[in-house]
Design a protein around this motif. Structure first.
Motif, PDB file in Angstrom:
ATOM      1  N   LEU A  81       5.084   3.810   4.701  1.00 30.75           N
ATOM      2  CA  LEU A  81       5.053   2.643   5.581  1.00 30.75           C
ATOM      3  C   LEU A  81       4.150   1.560   5.010  1.00 30.75           C
ATOM      4  O   LEU A  81       4.512   0.375   4.969  1.00 30.75           O
ATOM      5  N   SER A  82       2.965   1.961   4.549  1.00 32.61           N
ATOM      6  CA  SER A  82       2.057   1.009   3.917  1.00 32.61           C
ATOM      7  C   SER A  82       2.704   0.349   2.709  1.00 32.61           C
ATOM      8  O   SER A  82       2.565  -0.863   2.481  1.00 32.61           O
ATOM      9  N   ASP A  83       3.461   1.141   1.943  1.00 31.31           N
ATOM     10  CA  ASP A  83       4.124   0.622   0.752  1.00 31.31           C
ATOM     11  C   ASP A  83       5.148  -0.449   1.094  1.00 31.31           C
ATOM     12  O   ASP A  83       5.166  -1.531   0.501  1.00 31.31           O
ATOM     13  N   VAL A  84       6.043  -0.154   2.053  1.00 25.38           N
ATOM     14  CA  VAL A  84       7.150  -1.083   2.320  1.00 25.38           C
ATOM     15  C   VAL A  84       6.682  -2.332   3.067  1.00 25.38           C
ATOM     16  O   VAL A  84       7.373  -3.346   3.066  1.00 25.38           O
ATOM     17  N   LEU A  85       5.507  -2.269   3.681  1.00 27.16           N
ATOM     18  CA  LEU A  85       4.935  -3.459   4.321  1.00 27.16           C
ATOM     19  C   LEU A  85       4.119  -4.295   3.344  1.00 27.16           C
ATOM     20  O   LEU A  85       3.584  -5.344   3.702  1.00 27.16           O
ATOM     21  N   GLY A  86       3.997  -3.813   2.103  1.00 25.85           N
ATOM     22  CA  GLY A  86       3.229  -4.544   1.103  1.00 25.85           C
ATOM     23  C   GLY A  86       1.738  -4.329   1.185  1.00 25.85           C
ATOM     24  O   GLY A  86       0.989  -4.891   0.383  1.00 25.85           O
ATOM     25  N   LEU A  87       1.284  -3.506   2.142  1.00 21.83           N
ATOM     26  CA  LEU A  87      -0.156  -3.304   2.309  1.00 21.83           C
ATOM     27  C   LEU A  87      -0.744  -2.545   1.123  1.00 21.83           C
ATOM     28  O   LEU A  87      -1.835  -2.888   0.635  1.00 21.83           O
ATOM     29  N   SER A  88      -0.043  -1.528   0.637  1.00 14.41           N
ATOM     30  CA  SER A  88      -0.551  -0.756  -0.501  1.00 14.41           C
ATOM     31  C   SER A  88      -0.771  -1.652  -1.708  1.00 14.41           C
ATOM     32  O   SER A  88      -1.804  -1.583  -2.382  1.00 14.41           O
ATOM     33  N   MET A  89       0.201  -2.526  -1.982  1.00 14.76           N
ATOM     34  CA  MET A  89       0.083  -3.405  -3.136  1.00 14.76           C
ATOM     35  C   MET A  89      -1.006  -4.449  -2.926  1.00 14.76           C
ATOM     36  O   MET A  89      -1.722  -4.816  -3.868  1.00 14.76           O
TER      37      MET A  89
END
Length: 285
Positions: free
Chosen positions: A72-80
């Motif tokens: 979820l963090s990845d697809v929301l751009g938060l991880s990046m």
């Protein structure tokens, strides 16, 4: 509490006994932004209930081998975004990118040159390079944790009983000159899991779930900051639309078709094969 602002102020004030200034700062800003979001969007009770149900389902989807919250963090751009905030801006250093949701098991220790493709169904490939310090000197004994999906786009933890445990994974130690090399198969583009809440979110927003072909790396060495990164296959699909926003130009490398019996014998790989060169430069700690 007669106004919306008063509710927010009261919630923030409740944190006055929080131990540690950083924790209090994080929670304070979180509350303010959450409350501002609800006020700005005029969040309805039904929407709030849907959000709670979505987060609950996300947690319930997590297992020992699947991390839906990281997805979820990845697809929301938060991880990046977190990688960008915590990364470096010095030119020449290896850029970091997302960890991804499938670093869920320890990679088996392997000798340099070992083959991490235990199934042998993909196009043979050799990945080699040198780990260097910021001043250009080799880093002997650097540890490289690598993992990738199989040619069909699945990680070993997604297919227990189909793929052997540890397929596509290896923990390598660079030699005295900082060199490393290993055999594998050319990775392929693949969809992230769409059978859970994150997949429902992608469908609702009209987004595709695909990641471009890549191999994951975590590289560490004494006296240096570890780096979590990828190597992406040049010319592959989805480099300009990665579902998790993780592509950086410096990490896109050629997987060069190679027809060289001498080099194939040196790497102990069938000829012809693909060869990817990936040198890494670490920051001092």
């Amino acid at each position: 509490m007669t106004t919306e602002d008063a509710v927010t102020a009261e919630a923030v004030e409740s944190l006055r006994g929080t131990g540690g200034p950083r924790l209090r700062e994080l929670l304070t800003v979180l509350i303010r932004h959450l409350h501002a979001f609800a006020s700005e969007t005029r969040l309805t009770r039904g929407e709030w209930e849907t959000a709670i149900a979505f987060l609950t389902a996300t947690g319930q989807t997590c297992t020992d081998t699947r991390q839906e919250f990281i997805l979820l963090s990845d697809v929301l751009g938060l991880s990046m975004l977190v990688e960008k905030i915590n990364g470096h801006s010095d030119p020449g250093r290896t850029e970091s990118t997302v960890l991804g949701p499938f670093h869920m098991t320890e990679s088996p220790v392997r000798e340099l040159g070992a083959d991490i493709d235990l199934v042998g169904t993909g196009e043979p490939c050799v990945v080699s390079g040198v780990v260097r310090a910021a001043d250009g000197t080799p880093v002997p004994g650097a540890v490289l944790d690598v993992w990738q999906a199989d040619p069909h786009g699945f990680y070993d933890v997604q297919q227990p009983g189909v793929q052997p445990a540890g397929n596509g994974r290896g923990l390598f130690t660079a030699d005295a000159e900082g060199r490393f090399w290993f055999r594998t198969c050319v990775p392929s583009a693949y969809p992230i899991p769409t059978d859970g809440p994150v997949g429902d979110l992608l469908k609702a927003t009209g987004r595709h779930p695909y990641r471009p072909a890549h191999i994951h790396f975590i590289v560490s060495a004494d006296g240096h900051e570890p780096v979590t990164t990828h190597i992406f296959v040049a010319g592959g699909e989805y480099l300009d639309s990665d579902a998790v926003f993780a592509v950086k130009d410096s990490l896109v490398k050629e997987f060069t078709p190679t027809d060289d019996p001498v080099l194939a014998a040196e790497f102990d790989v069938a000829n012809p094969f693909r060869h990817a060169r990936f040198d890494l430069v670490l920051d001092p700690s």
